[in-house]
Design a protein around this motif. Structure first.
Motif, PDB file in Angstrom:
ATOM      1  N   ASN A  55       0.816  -1.212   0.000  1.00 52.88           N
ATOM      2  CA  ASN A  55       0.000   0.000   0.000  1.00 52.88           C
ATOM      3  C   ASN A  55       0.845   1.255   0.000  1.00 52.88           C
ATOM      4  OD1 ASN A  55      -2.450  -1.136  -0.064  1.00 52.88           O
ATOM      5  ND2 ASN A  55      -2.808  -1.070   2.138  1.00 52.88           N
ATOM      6  N   LEU A  56       1.917   1.187   0.778  1.00 56.84           N
ATOM      7  CA  LEU A  56       2.749   2.359   0.969  1.00 56.84           C
ATOM      8  C   LEU A  56       3.373   2.817  -0.344  1.00 56.84           C
ATOM      9  CD1 LEU A  56       3.213   3.807   3.629  1.00 56.84           C
ATOM     10  CD2 LEU A  56       5.481   2.766   3.722  1.00 56.84           C
ATOM     11  N   LYS A  57       3.616   1.839  -1.217  1.00 61.02           N
ATOM     12  CA  LYS A  57       4.238   2.192  -2.493  1.00 61.02           C
ATOM     13  C   LYS A  57       3.317   3.074  -3.339  1.00 61.02           C
ATOM     14  CE  LYS A  57       5.999  -0.402  -5.728  1.00 61.02           C
ATOM     15  NZ  LYS A  57       6.074  -1.707  -6.405  1.00 61.02           N
ATOM     16  N   ASN A  58       1.988   2.826  -3.181  1.00 57.78           N
ATOM     17  CA  ASN A  58       1.030   3.660  -3.907  1.00 57.78           C
ATOM     18  C   ASN A  58       1.159   5.117  -3.510  1.00 57.78           C
ATOM     19  OD1 ASN A  58      -0.133   1.532  -5.230  1.00 57.78           O
ATOM     20  ND2 ASN A  58      -1.620   1.142  -3.604  1.00 57.78           N
ATOM     21  N   LEU A  59       1.477   5.285  -2.211  1.00 56.54           N
ATOM     22  CA  LEU A  59       1.523   6.637  -1.666  1.00 56.54           C
ATOM     23  C   LEU A  59       2.841   7.336  -1.983  1.00 56.54           C
ATOM     24  CD1 LEU A  59      -0.479   8.233   0.019  1.00 56.54           C
ATOM     25  CD2 LEU A  59       0.713   7.467   2.057  1.00 56.54           C
ATOM     26  N   THR A  60       3.953   6.576  -1.882  1.00 54.14           N
ATOM     27  CA  THR A  60       5.254   7.226  -1.999  1.00 54.14           C
ATOM     28  C   THR A  60       5.791   7.220  -3.430  1.00 54.14           C
ATOM     29  OG1 THR A  60       6.276   5.145  -1.416  1.00 54.14           O
ATOM     30  CG2 THR A  60       5.949   6.717   0.363  1.00 54.14           C
ATOM     31  N   GLY A  61       5.345   6.263  -4.228  1.00 54.68           N
ATOM     32  CA  GLY A  61       5.840   6.174  -5.599  1.00 54.68           C
ATOM     33  C   GLY A  61       5.701   7.485  -6.367  1.00 54.68           C
ATOM     34  N   PRO A  62       4.476   8.059  -6.366  1.00 55.85           N
ATOM     35  CA  PRO A  62       4.260   9.272  -7.172  1.00 55.85           C
ATOM     36  C   PRO A  62       4.997  10.493  -6.636  1.00 55.85           C
ATOM     37  CG  PRO A  62       2.174   8.210  -6.606  1.00 55.85           C
ATOM     38  CD  PRO A  62       3.230   7.563  -5.774  1.00 55.85           C
ATOM     39  N   LEU A  63       5.571  10.400  -5.433  1.00 54.88           N
ATOM     40  CA  LEU A  63       6.271  11.571  -4.906  1.00 54.88           C
ATOM     41  C   LEU A  63       7.549  11.837  -5.676  1.00 54.88           C
ATOM     42  CD1 LEU A  63       5.834  11.325  -1.038  1.00 54.88           C
ATOM     43  CD2 LEU A  63       4.646  12.778  -2.683  1.00 54.88           C
TER      44      LEU A  63
END
Lengths: 207, 229
Positions: free
Chosen positions: A3-11
């Motif tokens: 889940n966390l990758k969804n949040l941090t990837g686009p940063l």
């Protein structure tokens, strides 16, 4: 935690503005000052997050033939709600953002994420993806606005950074950089950000 | 769910209808619940523009500190009794209609200045503003202008303090004749003119017409109070 990758990837690695090159138009228009850029960033984040959430919840029931229309209706409704809320609670900022709030509807990031992600993934993942992309967009807007406001007006969030006594008018040596206030400068700053970003992320460089 | 054929025509039509109804209800509820607050904001902005026209800083002083009373005038410049503050601000919302109906809202400041609302057409859309006159009813105390769609950098410059401050101190009468203040292409030549905006000629023309026709409606009042001095 995938889940966390969804949040941090686009940063960073998958940033919507500097990697996917989406939503550039509004990045040029609303970055003269930090405050409108901040409100615009939040607005886009709210819309991407909830558009993703709603579309993901509906994804199994949507007739594929009217898929795009349904997306447009959901996004447009969300944008109108955001616009109304801004008019009611931060009227000054809403006047500065003027048509650009309405134009969130056409912001490529939102439709892009709905079509590419939300229609094929679970609601919670999609919601996080929307938040992540909104944050990525907001981050770039704020970086651009920081430089434009600091050098264009000598302030950050309307707080004076460059002392009044430095200005030529007050007997100093400094003057605001006028070109910072014009849209082309936003394009140049976005270009510089992309340059710096890619020099740290070698895998993004085109051969 | 899976038993449905989600691509049948009947399903698509029902789906669209339900979706439109749900979205319409949602938007109507949002709009109604926020209407009061938005109206308050718009009213507040008008008050601030009036304060600004009087040369005060709206952030520092409030409307009620500066403006002594708001009055509705008739065609011959007499006060129409029984108009509340709310009526007068409502009239500002549709100034053309209120001028046609023979109602002229005016704001009197405690120091004897008056503020006149004006309305006109720019190049792309409406322009509007507030003209404040000194107690002599001749000298411009200040002006505030706004627009809905003039070109940024050209016509839209009318909202900048640089343009608006150039009106301060200009006079609207030449002897006994009303001449208004206008923005002149090529530069101001006398005390009834200010510099026009390069590239914004059409907007400036609109502003000139707006100020002239706006103040004209108040001439009976202005003349009556001018001769008192």
């Amino acid at each position: 935690m995938s889940n966390l990758k969804n949040l941090t990837g686009p940063l960073s690695a998958n940033n919507p503005v500097i990697v996917q090159i989406l939503g550039i138009c509004s990045a040029l228009a609303v970055t003269v000052k930090m405050e409108p850029a901040f409100v615009m960033g939040i607005s886009v984040m709210v819309v991407t997050a909830f558009a993703n959430l709603v579309m993901s919840l509906l994804r199994n029931g949507i007739p594929s033939r009217i898929r795009i229309i349904v997306q447009l209706v959901v996004i447009a409704a969300l944008v109108i709600i955001v616009d109304q809320v801004l008019k009611a609670f931060v009227y000054d900022v809403s006047k500065q953002l003027s048509v650009y709030v309405g134009l969130i509807i056409t912001n490529c990031i939102i439709m892009g994420r709905v079509e590419a992600y939300a229609l094929g993934n679970k609601p919670w993942d999609s919601f996080l993806d929307g938040i992540g992309n909104g944050l990525g967009y907001a981050a770039i807007l704020l970086i651009v606005a920081f430089f434009r406001e600091l050098f264009g007006s000598g302030t950050v969030f309307n707080i004076r950074i460059i002392p009044e006594s430095w200005y030529i008018a007050n007997g100093g040596f400094y003057s605001n950089v006028g070109i910072m206030l014009f849209p082309p400068m936003a394009l140049i700053i976005v270009g510089v950000i992309i340059w710096v970003h890619r020099s740290f992320n070698k895998d993004l460089q085109e051969k | 769910m899976a038993k449905f054929n989600v691509n049948s025509n009947a399903y698509i039509i029902i789906y669209s209808v339900v979706m439109v109804v749900v979205v319409a209800v949602l938007l109507a509820v949002t709009s109604l619940s926020l209407q009061e607050r938005q109206g308050e904001n718009i009213l507040n902005e008008k008050r601030q523009q009036i304060v600004k026209a009087l040369g005060e800083n709206p952030a520092a002083v409030s409307y009620s500190d500066v403006v002594a009373e708001s009055v509705m005038l008739d065609k011959s410049g007499n006060k129409i009794e029984g108009k509340t503050d709310a009526d007068i601000f409502a009239a500002l919302g549709d100034l053309t209609a209120s001028f046609e109906a023979g109602e002229f809202p005016i704001f009197k400041a405690a120091n004897g200045c008056v503020v006149i609302p004006v309305y006109g057409a720019g190049l792309w859309g409406p322009v509007w503003g507030y003209v404040a006159l000194e107690p002599d009813m001749n000298t411009v105390k200040g002006i505030v202008m706004d627009h809905s769609g003039e070109t940024p950098g050209l016509g839209a410059e009318i909202t900048t303090s640089k343009v608006q401050s150039s009106f301060v101190g200009k006079t609207i009468f030449e002897g006994e004749n009303f001449v208004s203040v206008s923005m002149r292409k090529g530069g101001a030549t006398n005390n009834h003119e200010v510099d026009a905006i390069s590239g914004g000629t059409k907007t400036c023309d609109g502003v000139n017409a707006m100020i002239k026709s706006g103040i004209e409606g108040y001439l009976p009042y202005i003349n009556a109070n001018k001769s008192n001095k």
